[in-house]
Design a protein around this motif. Structure first.
Motif, mmCIF file in Angstrom:
data_model
loop_
_atom_site.group_PDB
_atom_site.id
_atom_site.type_symbol
_atom_site.label_atom_id
_atom_site.label_comp_id
_atom_site.label_asym_id
_atom_site.label_seq_id
_atom_site.Cartn_x
_atom_site.Cartn_y
_atom_site.Cartn_z
ATOM 1 N N TYR A 19 30.676 45.985 41.932
ATOM 2 C CA TYR A 19 31.762 46.036 40.953
ATOM 3 C C TYR A 19 33.060 45.384 41.440
ATOM 4 C CZ TYR A 19 28.947 49.788 38.809
ATOM 5 O OH TYR A 19 27.949 50.537 38.233
ATOM 6 N N GLY A 20 33.166 45.073 42.721
ATOM 7 C CA GLY A 20 34.426 44.617 43.292
ATOM 8 C C GLY A 20 35.022 43.408 42.591
ATOM 9 N N GLY A 21 36.369 43.303 42.654
ATOM 10 C CA GLY A 21 37.071 42.156 42.082
ATOM 11 C C GLY A 21 37.259 41.084 43.137
ATOM 12 N N ILE A 22 38.231 41.260 44.022
ATOM 13 C CA ILE A 22 38.432 40.340 45.141
ATOM 14 C C ILE A 22 37.637 40.810 46.356
ATOM 15 C CG2 ILE A 22 40.121 39.402 46.770
ATOM 16 C CD1 ILE A 22 42.241 39.614 44.580
ATOM 17 N N LEU A 23 37.754 42.085 46.668
ATOM 18 C CA LEU A 23 37.097 42.643 47.854
ATOM 19 C C LEU A 23 35.786 43.329 47.476
ATOM 20 C CD1 LEU A 23 40.214 44.227 49.605
ATOM 21 C CD2 LEU A 23 39.120 42.032 50.142
ATOM 22 N N ILE A 24 34.736 43.036 48.216
ATOM 23 C CA ILE A 24 33.448 43.701 48.004
ATOM 24 C C ILE A 24 33.351 44.945 48.876
ATOM 25 C CG2 ILE A 24 32.051 42.597 49.820
ATOM 26 C CD1 ILE A 24 31.040 43.113 46.110
ATOM 27 N N ILE A 25 34.341 45.151 49.726
ATOM 28 C CA ILE A 25 34.302 46.284 50.646
ATOM 29 C C ILE A 25 34.291 47.611 49.902
ATOM 30 C CG2 ILE A 25 36.806 46.535 50.937
ATOM 31 C CD1 ILE A 25 34.148 46.698 53.741
ATOM 32 N N TRP A 26 34.882 47.650 48.698
ATOM 33 C CA TRP A 26 34.859 48.896 47.916
ATOM 34 C C TRP A 26 33.419 49.294 47.601
ATOM 35 C CZ3 TRP A 26 39.436 49.765 49.199
ATOM 36 C CH2 TRP A 26 40.492 48.883 48.990
ATOM 37 N N GLU A 58 31.415 36.903 53.304
ATOM 38 C CA GLU A 58 30.465 37.665 52.489
ATOM 39 C C GLU A 58 30.617 39.165 52.715
ATOM 40 O OE1 GLU A 58 28.292 36.672 50.237
ATOM 41 O OE2 GLU A 58 28.372 34.495 50.472
ATOM 42 N N TRP A 59 31.020 39.562 53.908
ATOM 43 C CA TRP A 59 31.158 40.982 54.212
ATOM 44 C C TRP A 59 32.359 41.606 53.499
ATOM 45 C CZ3 TRP A 59 28.341 44.800 56.221
ATOM 46 C CH2 TRP A 59 29.002 45.990 56.539
ATOM 47 N N TRP A 60 33.478 40.882 53.487
ATOM 48 C CA TRP A 60 34.715 41.444 52.962
ATOM 49 C C TRP A 60 34.989 41.114 51.500
ATOM 50 C CZ3 TRP A 60 37.653 45.030 55.330
ATOM 51 C CH2 TRP A 60 37.456 45.220 56.691
ATOM 52 N N PHE A 61 34.617 39.912 51.072
ATOM 53 C CA PHE A 61 35.063 39.423 49.767
ATOM 54 C C PHE A 61 33.927 39.340 48.750
ATOM 55 C CE2 PHE A 61 38.223 37.877 52.749
ATOM 56 C CZ PHE A 61 39.419 38.125 52.073
ATOM 57 N N ASN A 62 34.326 39.442 47.493
ATOM 58 C CA ASN A 62 33.395 39.184 46.405
ATOM 59 C C ASN A 62 33.122 37.683 46.361
ATOM 60 O OD1 ASN A 62 31.770 39.619 44.198
ATOM 61 N ND2 ASN A 62 33.447 39.980 42.756
ATOM 62 N N THR A 63 31.874 37.306 46.357
ATOM 63 C CA THR A 63 31.488 35.900 46.418
ATOM 64 C C THR A 63 30.532 35.588 45.270
ATOM 65 O OG1 THR A 63 29.543 36.352 47.788
ATOM 66 C CG2 THR A 63 31.648 35.970 48.943
ATOM 67 N N PRO A 64 30.235 34.304 45.041
ATOM 68 C CA PRO A 64 29.253 33.982 44.002
ATOM 69 C C PRO A 64 27.929 34.720 44.178
ATOM 70 C CG PRO A 64 30.419 32.004 44.648
ATOM 71 C CD PRO A 64 30.877 33.087 45.588
ATOM 72 N N SER A 65 27.474 34.858 45.409
ATOM 73 C CA SER A 65 26.220 35.573 45.653
ATOM 74 C C SER A 65 26.315 37.029 45.208
ATOM 75 C CB SER A 65 25.854 35.506 47.140
ATOM 76 O OG SER A 65 24.693 36.272 47.408
ATOM 77 N N HIS A 66 27.391 37.706 45.597
ATOM 78 C CA HIS A 66 27.560 39.114 45.223
ATOM 79 C C HIS A 66 27.691 39.273 43.706
ATOM 80 C CE1 HIS A 66 27.780 39.788 49.384
ATOM 81 N NE2 HIS A 66 29.085 39.659 49.565
ATOM 82 N N HIS A 67 28.395 38.346 43.081
ATOM 83 C CA HIS A 67 28.628 38.496 41.646
ATOM 84 C C HIS A 67 27.401 38.103 40.827
ATOM 85 C CE1 HIS A 67 31.512 39.758 38.724
ATOM 86 N NE2 HIS A 67 31.369 38.656 37.996
ATOM 87 N N ASP A 119 43.301 45.755 43.133
ATOM 88 C CA ASP A 119 41.884 45.460 43.341
ATOM 89 C C ASP A 119 41.072 46.747 43.465
ATOM 90 O OD1 ASP A 119 39.940 43.277 43.788
ATOM 91 O OD2 ASP A 119 39.662 44.256 45.725
ATOM 92 N N PHE A 120 41.612 47.734 44.179
ATOM 93 C CA PHE A 120 40.938 49.020 44.323
ATOM 94 C C PHE A 120 40.777 49.702 42.973
ATOM 95 C CE2 PHE A 120 41.427 53.672 44.904
ATOM 96 C CZ PHE A 120 40.242 53.929 45.572
ATOM 97 N N LEU A 121 41.844 49.699 42.169
ATOM 98 C CA LEU A 121 41.776 50.328 40.850
ATOM 99 C C LEU A 121 40.876 49.538 39.906
ATOM 100 C CD1 LEU A 121 45.513 51.383 40.486
ATOM 101 C CD2 LEU A 121 43.552 52.860 41.005
ATOM 102 N N TYR A 122 40.826 48.215 40.094
ATOM 103 C CA TYR A 122 39.911 47.402 39.284
ATOM 104 C C TYR A 122 38.461 47.819 39.541
ATOM 105 C CZ TYR A 122 37.120 43.559 37.563
ATOM 106 O OH TYR A 122 36.161 42.835 36.902
ATOM 107 N N ARG A 176 29.033 52.871 48.092
ATOM 108 C CA ARG A 176 27.579 52.777 48.013
ATOM 109 C C ARG A 176 27.070 52.189 46.703
ATOM 110 N NH1 ARG A 176 25.365 58.582 49.554
ATOM 111 N NH2 ARG A 176 23.393 57.433 49.419
ATOM 112 N N THR A 177 27.754 51.154 46.215
ATOM 113 C CA THR A 177 27.268 50.421 45.049
ATOM 114 C C THR A 177 26.989 48.962 45.399
ATOM 115 O OG1 THR A 177 29.570 50.056 44.352
ATOM 116 C CG2 THR A 177 28.391 51.896 43.331
ATOM 117 N N PHE A 178 26.877 48.669 46.689
ATOM 118 C CA PHE A 178 26.640 47.288 47.105
ATOM 119 C C PHE A 178 25.148 46.984 47.163
ATOM 120 C CE2 PHE A 178 25.694 44.167 50.445
ATOM 121 C CZ PHE A 178 26.350 43.072 49.905
#
Length: 312
Positions: A212-219, A188-197, A98-101, A224-226
């Motif tokens: 850009y996150g796949g499973i985790l939005i924490i990346w 919503e804080w940790w995971f990629n969700t419909p809203s984030h995507h 997920d990090f490399l994604y 700083r791309t959130f």
């Protein structure tokens, strides 16, 4: 220690389940779109176009996956250490994939050659629903899979790496929807969700090149791309294709890139067009100490250049 075959079997089952969520969510989405008056003929055409574009990928992905797996197996044979298989290392493989994604996905937006060749296809629909998840280029996976190589180098089995990547991609199928608005705050804080995507697919200036996150939005939060979803999202490309022909979606940005390459006056400019952000075109600077300085301009404005806003 866990048995590799049983781990792969479990991960494959979960990947299939994640991809089949569409079977449940799509009918609900269709009913919601119908009741809200948004299931019109144009929407139907876009959904069909997205589905059709998935078919060539089925063929090319078999070839590209087999080729990359062979490469990974070759590298695996040369690595003098290996990760023991435990629930923790399996989880670590998925988190690592997920990090490399995240970096693969970010590169697909920030490197024009990758954006134009294949990733722009996924963003070409002016609507956003479950069918959008399947609007993919025939070249998806042919280049970006190289980002998984570090996992093999640190000792994860090649088969586990490929399976972990499948989980990361499979998870993202269900988040292509407008029927799910917000999930609980911690999710919503940790995971990629419909809203984030939805934000990620937006052409709103504040949404371009975000999430850009796949499973985790924490990346995205860390790098700083959130960007949270605030304003209504406008989907598609900054220059829309204007029709639902699947072949046009496949070649639209490639054609624009080839035109830019043809207009370039040097090989250095051509290399910059391939490696710089989408929409970059070289022009002599109007002022400055060096005559060979260039500034970036969008011609045509396929994607806005947002290096300042994306933290790169």
């Amino acid at each position: 220690m866990m048995d590799l075959d049983s781990v792969l079997g479990s991960l494959t089952t979960w990947e299939v389940v994640l991809n089949l969520v569409t079977v449940v969510l799509l009918p609900i989405e269709l009913v919601w779109l119908h009741r809200s008056g948004r299931l019109d003929r144009q929407r139907g055409r876009e959904m069909v176009a997205s589905g059709v574009q998935f078919l060539p990928l089925v063929v090319t992905s078999i070839v590209s996956t087999a080729a990359w797996f062979a490469v990974f197996r070759g590298v695996e044979a040369l690595v003098p250490w290996e990760m023991g298989l435990t629930p923790w290392t399996v989880a670590l493989a998925i988190i690592g994939a997920d990090f490399l994604y995240y970096w693969e996905h970010r590169s697909e937006h920030r490197v024009n050659g990758l954006w134009s060749l294949y990733h722009s296809v996924h963003h070409s629909s002016p609507v956003y629903d479950q069918s959008t998840a399947y609007r993919l280029s025939a070249f998806d996976g042919t280049i970006g899979t190289v980002f998984l190589l570090p996992l093999v180098l640190v000792g994860f089995p090649a088969a586990l790496v490929v399976a972990a990547a499948g989980i990361v991609v499979g998870y993202q199928t269900w988040i292509h929807t407008e029927t799910v608005r917000r999930l609980p705050r911690m999710v919503e804080w940790w995971f990629n969700t419909p809203s984030h995507h939805r934000v990620h697919h937006g052409t709103n200036p504040e949404y371009i090149d975000k999430n850009y996150g796949g499973i985790l939005i924490i990346w995205d939060r860390v790098f700083r791309t959130f960007e949270p979803e605030r304003a209504p999202v406008t989907y598609g490309l900054t220059t829309q294709i204007g029709n639902t022909r699947w072949i046009d979606a496949q070649i639209f940005e490639v054609r624009n890139m080839i035109r830019s390459l043809g207009r370039a006056s040097s090989w250095a400019q051509r290399l910059a067009i391939l490696l710089r952000p989408p929409g970059w075109v070289a022009h002599p600077a109007s002022s400055g100490p060096h005559g060979d300085q260039h500034i970036a301009a969008a011609s045509p404005p396929m994607r806005q250049i947002t290096s300042e806003r994306s933290g790169t």
